[in-house]
Design a protein around this motif. Structure first.
Motif, PDB file in Angstrom:
ATOM      1  N   THR A 102     -38.843 -34.753 -36.691  1.00 30.36           N
ATOM      2  CA  THR A 102     -37.910 -35.769 -36.420  1.00 30.36           C
ATOM      3  C   THR A 102     -37.659 -36.112 -35.021  1.00 30.36           C
ATOM      4  OG1 THR A 102     -36.884 -34.831 -38.554  1.00 30.36           O
ATOM      5  CG2 THR A 102     -35.739 -36.400 -37.184  1.00 30.36           C
ATOM      6  N   CYS A 124     -29.151 -33.566 -39.889  1.00 30.76           N
ATOM      7  CA  CYS A 124     -28.748 -34.832 -39.592  1.00 30.76           C
ATOM      8  C   CYS A 124     -27.311 -34.620 -38.836  1.00 30.76           C
ATOM      9  CB  CYS A 124     -28.329 -35.790 -40.676  1.00 30.76           C
ATOM     10  SG  CYS A 124     -29.587 -36.356 -41.615  1.00 30.76           S
ATOM     11  N   ALA A 128     -27.446 -36.593 -34.997  1.00 29.60           N
ATOM     12  CA  ALA A 128     -26.556 -37.926 -34.914  1.00 29.60           C
ATOM     13  C   ALA A 128     -25.923 -37.840 -33.484  1.00 29.60           C
ATOM     14  CB  ALA A 128     -25.491 -37.843 -36.176  1.00 29.60           C
ATOM     15  N   PHE A 136     -28.376 -42.136 -39.797  1.00 30.84           N
ATOM     16  CA  PHE A 136     -28.519 -40.939 -40.419  1.00 30.84           C
ATOM     17  C   PHE A 136     -27.806 -40.863 -41.948  1.00 30.84           C
ATOM     18  CE2 PHE A 136     -29.309 -39.806 -36.013  1.00 30.84           C
ATOM     19  CZ  PHE A 136     -30.284 -38.954 -35.891  1.00 30.84           C
ATOM     20  N   GLU A 138     -27.631 -38.848 -45.798  1.00 32.36           N
ATOM     21  CA  GLU A 138     -28.101 -37.745 -46.632  1.00 32.36           C
ATOM     22  C   GLU A 138     -27.776 -38.354 -48.084  1.00 32.36           C
ATOM     23  OE1 GLU A 138     -26.204 -34.169 -46.010  1.00 32.36           O
ATOM     24  OE2 GLU A 138     -26.938 -33.706 -43.872  1.00 32.36           O
ATOM     25  N   LEU A 162     -23.436 -40.917 -39.498  1.00 31.10           N
ATOM     26  CA  LEU A 162     -24.046 -40.006 -40.393  1.00 31.10           C
ATOM     27  C   LEU A 162     -23.376 -40.449 -41.580  1.00 31.10           C
ATOM     28  CD1 LEU A 162     -25.006 -37.592 -41.589  1.00 31.10           C
ATOM     29  CD2 LEU A 162     -23.488 -36.220 -40.726  1.00 31.10           C
TER      30      LEU A 162
END
Length: 313
Positions: A102, A124, A128, A136, A138, A162
């Motif tokens: 990543t 993340c 972040a 970012f 999820e 995030l």
């Protein structure tokens, strides 16, 4: 207009993290207490997993004392030797692999990171703050995200870049979930991670996932996931007794493996969905990438679950 396919799987337990996710997290915490193997995984990965497990109540102080005991390490090592040698190390190195890949993709110009089925993973959350210009996201089951959101908020202010989406992908498509998030842009190069997820889906759902990822990301995007290695008969590439233990344990936990594919068929399978699979051993083989350069070629790394790198074409 026809409805796009959704990812279907058995519903997970509500208000609890996946049993498998908790087991994985605890193995990583145990690995962090091993003086020789622990340093193979960056400390920030190990410590962030310990923090989230403690926060959600799936790790107790007495467990940490047990993990530090020499007798417990000898026990785990003996069990691994007779079942899946190098399993805990493989899990830890897998986390390092996802982190390294990543970071490298962000350095090459990726502008977004999407983790699907993140569970208790903290990638993340770690990255972040280091990359405030990157989005970012999820996506996970609403019950899991509620638990994780509460835990992260208790650990301090969440990074503003995030975003935690609580979505049941058995009912809502990935595209629908992302379309409701204004900060996600389908045309941008992105990193998409599905670690320890696809094997719990049926093949048609895996195909639907790959199609959705292709539509929701721009050219030059990177897909990272893990896959189960099986033999010519479609069985886990493990000893008979170990295979039964693994499969029965997952069945009892309500999290059975549903998708298997021979490794030789994986590359053409991905190509049919618009992804080019990376096969360079020095990049995708955890032992060759991390263990051998550390001067420990004799240390085993389990390979029944292995990482996959694929570029979006």
């Amino acid at each position: 207009m026809s409805r796009k396919p959704v990812i279907t799987s058995k519903p997970m337990r509500t208000h609890h993290a996946s049993r498998t996710a908790v087991k994985v997290g605890r193995m990583i915490v145990w690995l962090s207490r091993q003086p020789r193997l622990g340093p193979l995984v960056p400390q920030n990965i190990l410590s962030s997993m310990e923090r989230i497990l403690l926060q959600v109540g799936e790790l107790k102080p007495w467990m940490l004392r047990v993990y530090e005991s020499p007798w417990y390490s000898r026990l785990i090592t003996a069990i691994e030797r007779r079942t899946i040698p190098g399993q805990a190390l493989e899990i830890g190195l897998r986390k390092r692999f996802m982190d390294d890949e990543t970071r490298a993709a962000l350095a090459r110009g990726s502008r977004q990171v999407l983790v699907v089925g993140a569970g208790l993973d903290m990638l993340c959350w770690r990255l972040a703050p280091e990359h405030p210009e990157i989005t970012f996201v999820e996506v996970d089951h609403p019950a899991t995200q509620a638990l994780k959101r509460e835990a992260l908020d208790a650990m301090g202010p969440r990074p503003s870049n995030l975003h935690l989406l609580g979505v049941d992908l058995a009912r809502t498509t990935l595209e629908e979930a992302l379309s409701g998030l204004p900060v996600w842009h389908e045309e941008l190069p992105s990193v998409v991670i599905a670690e320890a997820l696809l094997m719990y889906l049926e093949e048609k759902s895996v195909s639907a996932f790959l199609q959705a990822v292709h539509r929701c990301t721009g050219p030059g995007s990177l897909l990272l996931f893990t896959c189960i290695q099986n033999d010519e008969q479609g069985r886990l590439r493990l000893g008979k007794a170990t295979r039964w233990i693994v499969e029965e344990g997952l069945r009892l936990a309500g999290e059975p493996f549903l998708w298997h594919i021979p490794e030789r068929e994986l590359r053409p399978f991905l190509a049919r969905h618009g992804f080019r699979m990376e096969v360079t051993p020095e990049r995708v083989d955890l032992h060759r990438r991390y263990v051998e350069p550390a001067g420990m070629p004799e240390v085993p790394v389990a390979r029944y679950e292995f990482p996959v790198v694929a570029d979006r074409e």
